[in-house]
Design an enzyme around this catalytic site. Structure first.
Site, short mmCIF file in Angstrom:
data_model
loop_
_atom_site.label_atom_id
_atom_site.label_comp_id
_atom_site.label_asym_id
_atom_site.label_seq_id
_atom_site.Cartn_x
_atom_site.Cartn_y
_atom_site.Cartn_z
N CYS A 189 0.84 -1.19 0.00
CA CYS A 189 0.00 0.00 0.00
C CYS A 189 0.88 1.24 0.00
O CYS A 189 1.56 1.52 1.00
CB CYS A 189 -0.92 0.01 1.22
SG CYS A 189 -2.05 1.41 1.24
N PRO A 190 0.90 2.01 -1.08
CA PRO A 190 1.72 3.23 -1.08
C PRO A 190 1.17 4.31 -0.17
O PRO A 190 1.91 5.21 0.27
CB PRO A 190 1.69 3.67 -2.56
CG PRO A 190 0.44 3.07 -3.11
CD PRO A 190 0.23 1.79 -2.38
#
Length: 387
Positions: A189-190
């Site tokens: 998850c950025p």
């Protein structure tokens, strides 16, 4: 009996062996021991002496935190005073609790080890390669890089990781961005700047659920503020413009956040991961025929308790531990070859030489080192002569 007089060579006249100088690298390594996070092979960054870990590409995390902070501050400054005056005093308290839950769970997700597996040592990698290539044929054939294990009466394939030099455990996948094998890998998850895996999935789920409630709560309060404010005669432009900014931010984000929360609620109830759902590992989307999820307990409540309420597994990378000293440096420091000291020289004056004496009357010289030889009152060493 012949009188014998013995003269001992002084110990100071003997050559004193000097140990060879130790390498500078060994001395520096002993002075400052390195921790494992300093030599970690993955693409991660560590803070506070290895206590916090994030992905190398974590530039979106400040944006996520900034959007939450800006929206909440605008809500408390421009909307809460009006809503407290016209509605109830519990609105700031509810917003504050949701904000604290969202920020704490975000930081826990970002700075927690997601379940990284340590890479195989050279000896372990060589042992695995020897197990794989056991055909014994003269012609080279690429060895198989999969294994099959049985979980709940269902065959599960384990793939070999060429980077970590090991067979990945069940539900483990290699993240190309962090360059690590993560146990029960869900996704990278950025927005949180980290992988989501076995050790931080519960924090990630708490974050998206609390953020969904916070966004929906602020959106409802802002809409109420605008509806009540339009009924008054004097409308302050500054207050209305800031409230409109909040309304736009919440309107654009509430739908995606609510949809993400609903999707992960379905995954938790089914005991699935995002990676397994996208690949269709147990839903018939892949080549497998009529395969069920071997990790599901066939009960929604049990699945939720297993994913969210189970004990926290320990971190396996031991990032704050010390790097063990190499065998080569230990050998240099512990097994130094010293030159042999010169033999004791005894000079016999006025008597037969020791070679001319019979065995029964041989000279008995103490075997203790020279400094331990008893001294007489005059300070000279004494020997016992038996003839």
């Amino acid at each position: 009996m012949n009188n014998c007089e013995y003269q001992q060579i002084e110990p100071l006249s003997l050559p004193n062996p000097t140990p060879p100088p130790r390498p500078a690298a060994v001395e520096e390594e002993e002075e400052k021991a390195r921790r494992k996070w300093e030599v970690f092979p993955g693409k991660n960054r560590f803070y506070c002496d290895g206590r916090f870990i994030v992905a190398q590409q974590s530039g979106v995390l400040p944006l996520t935190l900034g959007l939450i902070l800006v929206t909440t501050v605008l809500f408390f400054v421009f909307d809460c005073p009006f809503l407290v005056k016209h509605l109830t005093v519990f609105i700031p308290a509810i917003g504050g609790v949701l904000f604290v839950f969202a920020v704490i769970s975000l930081l826990q997700t970002s700075f927690t080890d997601p379940g990284i597996l340590p890479r195989a040592t050279p000896d372990e990698a060589a042992y695995i390669e020897k197990q794989i290539d056991n055909s014994g044929s003269s012609t080279y054939q690429p060895p198989p890089r999969t294994k099959e294990v049985v979980i709940n009466q269902q065959v599960v394939k384990l793939k070999y990781c060429f980077t970590c030099k090991m067979f990945r455990p069940p539900r483990t996948s290699h993240c190309s961005l962090c360059d690590n094998c993560v146990e029960r890998f869900d996704h990278h998850c950025p927005w949180v700047g980290n992988c989501v895996g076995k050790r931080n999935y519960r924090f990630f789920y708490t974050f998206i659920v609390s953020l969904s409630f916070l966004t929906a709560f602020i959106f409802g309060c802002v809409a109420t503020h605008l509806a009540l404010n339009t009924q008054t005669i004097n409308v302050v432009f500054d207050f209305s413009s800031c409230t409109a900014v909040e309304l736009v931010i919440c309107f654009l984000s509430v739908w995606s956040i609510l949809g993400l929360s609903g999707f992960h609620t379905y995954l938790v109830a089914s005991n699935l991961t995002t990676n397994e759902d996208i690949k269709g590992s147990w839903s018939g989307k892949s080549e497998a025929e009529d395969t069920g999820n071997p990790y599901s307990y066939n009960n929604i409540l049990t699945n939720c308790c297993s994913v969210l309420c189970g004990p926290m597994p320990p971190s396996l990378i031991d990032r704050r531990g010390f790097v063990p000293v190499e065998q080569s440096s230990q050998t240099v420091s512990m097994e130094m070859v010293l030159p042999m000291p010169a033999a004791k020289e005894i000079k016999v004056v006025g008597g037969p030489t020791p070679s001319q004496l019979p065995p029964s009357r041989a000279l008995q010289v103490p075997s203790s080192p020279l400094p331990a030889t008893p001294l007489s009152l005059t300070g000279r060493p004494q020997f016992s002569c038996l003839f």
